[in-house]
Design a protein around this motif. Sequence first.
Motif, PDB file in Angstrom:
ATOM      1  N   TRP A 156       0.831  -1.206   0.000  1.00  0.00           N
ATOM      2  CA  TRP A 156       0.000   0.000   0.000  1.00  0.00           C
ATOM      3  C   TRP A 156       0.868   1.259   0.000  1.00  0.00           C
ATOM      4  O   TRP A 156       0.520   2.258  -0.652  1.00  0.00           O
ATOM      5  CB  TRP A 156      -0.921   0.001   1.214  1.00  0.00           C
ATOM      6  N   ALA A 157       1.987   1.224   0.724  1.00  0.00           N
ATOM      7  CA  ALA A 157       2.880   2.382   0.757  1.00  0.00           C
ATOM      8  C   ALA A 157       3.474   2.656  -0.621  1.00  0.00           C
ATOM      9  O   ALA A 157       3.583   3.812  -1.052  1.00  0.00           O
ATOM     10  CB  ALA A 157       3.998   2.154   1.780  1.00  0.00           C
ATOM     11  N   VAL A 158       3.864   1.582  -1.320  1.00  0.00           N
ATOM     12  CA  VAL A 158       4.393   1.744  -2.680  1.00  0.00           C
ATOM     13  C   VAL A 158       3.328   2.338  -3.597  1.00  0.00           C
ATOM     14  O   VAL A 158       3.612   3.227  -4.416  1.00  0.00           O
ATOM     15  CB  VAL A 158       4.884   0.386  -3.222  1.00  0.00           C
ATOM     16  N   LEU A 159       2.089   1.871  -3.462  1.00  0.00           N
ATOM     17  CA  LEU A 159       1.003   2.400  -4.291  1.00  0.00           C
ATOM     18  C   LEU A 159       0.749   3.877  -3.992  1.00  0.00           C
ATOM     19  O   LEU A 159       0.535   4.681  -4.910  1.00  0.00           O
ATOM     20  CB  LEU A 159      -0.274   1.585  -4.051  1.00  0.00           C
ATOM     21  N   ALA A 160       0.762   4.250  -2.712  1.00  0.00           N
ATOM     22  CA  ALA A 160       0.560   5.658  -2.346  1.00  0.00           C
ATOM     23  C   ALA A 160       1.669   6.532  -2.926  1.00  0.00           C
ATOM     24  O   ALA A 160       1.411   7.623  -3.454  1.00  0.00           O
ATOM     25  CB  ALA A 160       0.507   5.803  -0.823  1.00  0.00           C
ATOM     26  N   ALA A 161       2.913   6.050  -2.845  1.00  0.00           N
ATOM     27  CA  ALA A 161       4.030   6.820  -3.396  1.00  0.00           C
ATOM     28  C   ALA A 161       3.897   6.966  -4.912  1.00  0.00           C
ATOM     29  O   ALA A 161       4.146   8.045  -5.477  1.00  0.00           O
ATOM     30  CB  ALA A 161       5.353   6.139  -3.039  1.00  0.00           C
ATOM     31  N   ALA A 162       3.495   5.883  -5.584  1.00  0.00           N
ATOM     32  CA  ALA A 162       3.319   5.939  -7.038  1.00  0.00           C
ATOM     33  C   ALA A 162       2.219   6.922  -7.416  1.00  0.00           C
ATOM     34  O   ALA A 162       2.334   7.647  -8.415  1.00  0.00           O
ATOM     35  CB  ALA A 162       2.990   4.544  -7.574  1.00  0.00           C
ATOM     36  N   ALA A 163       1.155   6.963  -6.622  1.00  0.00           N
ATOM     37  CA  ALA A 163       0.071   7.894  -6.902  1.00  0.00           C
ATOM     38  C   ALA A 163       0.535   9.342  -6.771  1.00  0.00           C
ATOM     39  O   ALA A 163       0.174  10.209  -7.579  1.00  0.00           O
ATOM     40  CB  ALA A 163      -1.102   7.633  -5.956  1.00  0.00           C
ATOM     41  N   VAL A 164       1.349   9.616  -5.759  1.00  0.00           N
ATOM     42  CA  VAL A 164       1.874  10.975  -5.592  1.00  0.00           C
ATOM     43  C   VAL A 164       2.764  11.358  -6.760  1.00  0.00           C
ATOM     44  O   VAL A 164       2.686  12.478  -7.288  1.00  0.00           O
ATOM     45  CB  VAL A 164       2.649  11.087  -4.262  1.00  0.00           C
ATOM     46  N   LEU A 165       3.625  10.441  -7.178  1.00  0.00           N
ATOM     47  CA  LEU A 165       4.488  10.727  -8.324  1.00  0.00           C
ATOM     48  C   LEU A 165       3.658  10.933  -9.591  1.00  0.00           C
ATOM     49  O   LEU A 165       3.956  11.811 -10.404  1.00  0.00           O
ATOM     50  CB  LEU A 165       5.487   9.588  -8.527  1.00  0.00           C
ATOM     51  N   GLY A 166       2.592  10.135  -9.752  1.00  0.00           N
ATOM     52  CA  GLY A 166       1.708  10.323 -10.898  1.00  0.00           C
ATOM     53  C   GLY A 166       1.009  11.662 -10.871  1.00  0.00           C
ATOM     54  O   GLY A 166       0.834  12.304 -11.915  1.00  0.00           O
ATOM     55  N   LEU A 167       0.625  12.108  -9.679  1.00  0.00           N
ATOM     56  CA  LEU A 167      -0.010  13.422  -9.553  1.00  0.00           C
ATOM     57  C   LEU A 167       0.953  14.522  -9.965  1.00  0.00           C
ATOM     58  O   LEU A 167       0.565  15.485 -10.648  1.00  0.00           O
ATOM     59  CB  LEU A 167      -0.478  13.630  -8.108  1.00  0.00           C
ATOM     60  N   ASN A 168       2.203  14.402  -9.578  1.00  0.00           N
ATOM     61  CA  ASN A 168       3.206  15.387  -9.981  1.00  0.00           C
ATOM     62  C   ASN A 168       3.382  15.421 -11.490  1.00  0.00           C
ATOM     63  O   ASN A 168       3.439  16.493 -12.104  1.00  0.00           O
ATOM     64  CB  ASN A 168       4.547  15.059  -9.320  1.00  0.00           C
ATOM     65  N   LEU A 169       3.463  14.250 -12.095  1.00  0.00           N
ATOM     66  CA  LEU A 169       3.724  14.180 -13.537  1.00  0.00           C
ATOM     67  C   LEU A 169       2.504  14.552 -14.373  1.00  0.00           C
ATOM     68  O   LEU A 169       2.633  14.830 -15.567  1.00  0.00           O
ATOM     69  CB  LEU A 169       4.198  12.781 -13.904  1.00  0.00           C
ATOM     70  N   SER A 170       1.309  14.562 -13.773  1.00  0.00           N
ATOM     71  CA  SER A 170       0.103  14.906 -14.524  1.00  0.00           C
ATOM     72  C   SER A 170       0.142  16.331 -15.052  1.00  0.00           C
ATOM     73  O   SER A 170      -0.526  16.643 -16.044  1.00  0.00           O
ATOM     74  CB  SER A 170      -1.143  14.704 -13.653  1.00  0.00           C
ATOM     75  N   ALA A 171       0.924  17.180 -14.392  1.00  0.00           N
ATOM     76  CA  ALA A 171       1.025  18.577 -14.846  1.00  0.00           C
ATOM     77  C   ALA A 171       1.651  18.682 -16.229  1.00  0.00           C
ATOM     78  O   ALA A 171       1.505  19.704 -16.902  1.00  0.00           O
ATOM     79  CB  ALA A 171       1.837  19.396 -13.849  1.00  0.00           C
ATOM     80  N   ARG A 172       2.324  17.636 -16.697  1.00  0.00           N
ATOM     81  CA  ARG A 172       2.988  17.662 -17.993  1.00  0.00           C
ATOM     82  C   ARG A 172       2.089  17.142 -19.107  1.00  0.00           C
ATOM     83  O   ARG A 172       2.502  17.100 -20.260  1.00  0.00           O
ATOM     84  CB  ARG A 172       4.277  16.841 -17.920  1.00  0.00           C
ATOM     85  N   LEU A 173       0.858  16.737 -18.762  1.00  0.00           N
ATOM     86  CA  LEU A 173      -0.076  16.242 -19.771  1.00  0.00           C
ATOM     87  C   LEU A 173      -0.819  17.396 -20.415  1.00  0.00           C
ATOM     88  O   LEU A 173      -0.696  18.557 -20.011  1.00  0.00           O
ATOM     89  CB  LEU A 173      -1.064  15.265 -19.124  1.00  0.00           C
ATOM     90  N   ASP A 174      -1.631  17.092 -21.375  1.00  0.00           N
ATOM     91  CA  ASP A 174      -2.362  18.114 -22.119  1.00  0.00           C
ATOM     92  C   ASP A 174      -3.856  18.033 -21.830  1.00  0.00           C
ATOM     93  O   ASP A 174      -4.422  16.952 -21.606  1.00  0.00           O
ATOM     94  CB  ASP A 174      -2.140  17.952 -23.629  1.00  0.00           C
ATOM     95  N   GLY A 175      -4.493  19.190 -21.862  1.00  0.00           N
ATOM     96  CA  GLY A 175      -5.943  19.289 -21.831  1.00  0.00           C
ATOM     97  C   GLY A 175      -6.597  18.623 -20.638  1.00  0.00           C
ATOM     98  O   GLY A 175      -6.137  18.690 -19.502  1.00  0.00           O
ATOM     99  N   ALA A 176      -7.730  17.940 -20.921  1.00  0.00           N
ATOM    100  CA  ALA A 176      -8.541  17.345 -19.870  1.00  0.00           C
ATOM    101  C   ALA A 176      -7.840  16.190 -19.175  1.00  0.00           C
ATOM    102  O   ALA A 176      -8.234  15.798 -18.071  1.00  0.00           O
ATOM    103  CB  ALA A 176      -9.867  16.860 -20.462  1.00  0.00           C
ATOM    104  N   LEU A 177      -6.795  15.635 -19.816  1.00  0.00           N
ATOM    105  CA  LEU A 177      -6.078  14.529 -19.194  1.00  0.00           C
ATOM    106  C   LEU A 177      -5.477  14.932 -17.848  1.00  0.00           C
ATOM    107  O   LEU A 177      -5.351  14.102 -16.946  1.00  0.00           O
ATOM    108  CB  LEU A 177      -4.963  14.037 -20.125  1.00  0.00           C
ATOM    109  N   ILE A 178      -5.112  16.197 -17.717  1.00  0.00           N
ATOM    110  CA  ILE A 178      -4.525  16.663 -16.455  1.00  0.00           C
ATOM    111  C   ILE A 178      -5.499  16.428 -15.305  1.00  0.00           C
ATOM    112  O   ILE A 178      -5.153  15.838 -14.281  1.00  0.00           O
ATOM    113  CB  ILE A 178      -4.157  18.167 -16.540  1.00  0.00           C
ATOM    114  N   GLY A 179      -6.743  16.886 -15.488  1.00  0.00           N
ATOM    115  CA  GLY A 179      -7.731  16.739 -14.429  1.00  0.00           C
ATOM    116  C   GLY A 179      -8.065  15.294 -14.132  1.00  0.00           C
ATOM    117  O   GLY A 179      -8.189  14.895 -12.968  1.00  0.00           O
ATOM    118  N   VAL A 180      -8.199  14.475 -15.174  1.00  0.00           N
ATOM    119  CA  VAL A 180      -8.554  13.069 -14.983  1.00  0.00           C
ATOM    120  C   VAL A 180      -7.466  12.342 -14.205  1.00  0.00           C
ATOM    121  O   VAL A 180      -7.736  11.634 -13.213  1.00  0.00           O
ATOM    122  CB  VAL A 180      -8.792  12.384 -16.346  1.00  0.00           C
ATOM    123  N   VAL A 181      -6.222  12.494 -14.638  1.00  0.00           N
ATOM    124  CA  VAL A 181      -5.103  11.812 -13.975  1.00  0.00           C
ATOM    125  C   VAL A 181      -4.917  12.340 -12.561  1.00  0.00           C
ATOM    126  O   VAL A 181      -4.655  11.564 -11.621  1.00  0.00           O
ATOM    127  CB  VAL A 181      -3.813  11.977 -14.802  1.00  0.00           C
TER     128      VAL A 181
END
Length: 479
Positions: free
Chosen positions: A227-252
């Motif tokens: 669960w800790a690994v999953l939580a860390a991965a989710a945080v990293l994914g949230l950080n990287l979502s800023a580099r996406l385009d359009g509506a994908l940012i909000g969804v991710v």
Amino acid sequence: MTSDAGARTGSHNPRPPAAPGIFSAGYLWATIGSCALVFLSAFESLAVTTIMPLVSADLDGAALYALAFAGPLATGVIGMVVAGNWSDRIGPIAPLLTSVALFIVGLIIAGLAPDMTVFLLGRLVQGLGSGAMNVALYVVVARIYPAALHARIFAGFAAAWVVPSLVGPFAAGVVAELTSWHWVFLGVVVLVLIAMLMVVPALRMLRGGEQPDLAARPAWAIGKIGWAVLAAAAVLGLNLSARLDGALIGVVAVAAVVIALVAVRPLLPTGTLRAERGLPSVILLRGLISAAFFGTEVYIPYLLTDRYDYSAALSGLALTGAALTWAGASWIQGRLDSTLSSVNAMRIGTVLVLLAILSAVATAAFELSPLVVIGGWLLGGGGMGLMYPRLSVMTLSYSTDRDQGFNSSALSISDSLGGALALASTGIVFAALVGLGGAWPFAGCFLLAAAISAATLGLGSRVGTGVRAVAASDGPHGS
């Protein structure tokens, strides 16, 4: 007058001998060693926050600025869970030594980094070690010191921020400007090694003391590590979502937040996300107030260098002032532990932090003098100083020998994950508003932090005893 003197003078009510303090012979090396580790953590934290604008410019890493802070907090969650479980099984010595080794490796990788990718790798390893080290250190305190000294030793931890607060940000800025920011990381390696030499006597003292019952040791919590690994991965994914385009940012971004909250539930005491009275509210308050404070602080040097042309050394003085008021307030609350209730300390502290963040909002939005945010941040440091030691003491007071590691890791997980999610969110806000120019990206980040801070105002009254005051004895069932 001593008891012997009282006997010689015929007194029938001799004064009892003074209770041992944290610097008495039995605790001296434990106190010096533990505070030395807090010292190096403080120095590294303040130094990195000060020089990150220079690192970002040198490695062309503006898009990953927030990730450089949120990433270590995310991997720190993994280190906390492992160290908490490991400490409950065999004690904190091996987890502490391992965590310090990882911390050193991360510093070396970051210090030698030729590009932003390698730099981020070093920060992730560094965070893994730092998170584990904090939890192991809490368990060391719980195993060595009696409950009556917990408030004093945690106040001592806060005081250990004083020296790095005085010299850390300014010295880091000077070193980065005169030589290279690389040496700020490599130089901290030396401090870590010195601190470990000082903490060895404390570990020998612990090894010679009473050890947990072998039959009572919990099994490895492999599921919780997952669960800790999953939580860390989710945080990293949230950080990287800023580099996406359009509506994908909000969804991710929304998906990442939901996954992080689901993953963290088994890592916290029952009722934490519902703010149940007692330990759950202590853990939740620590996470929210960390999110608000550190989500603001990492952007203050950036604001001062980008909008007001401050040097790295000069911008670091804003952090120095806040760290000093933090340490001062921690010392005061430690002396007022019998007269200032924990509930009142939380109420005062949350208000001070909110006012400090609002000073940052006003400075960025209305282009006020930088002295407004620098002065306001002094209030924020004072508010954190009132709350942090009390939250640590309350966590241990709700703990038993069997769950000291779990509860300590839960406190640190809430602390780090709250900050990581806030930094990831402010990174998205900053990227979304950068096209507006001016100080709008900073104002947006500070407004988000202010909203988080406002959410803490009602939690102070829920940290005291109530129907869930014995939550620690319920065991780690999740939130």
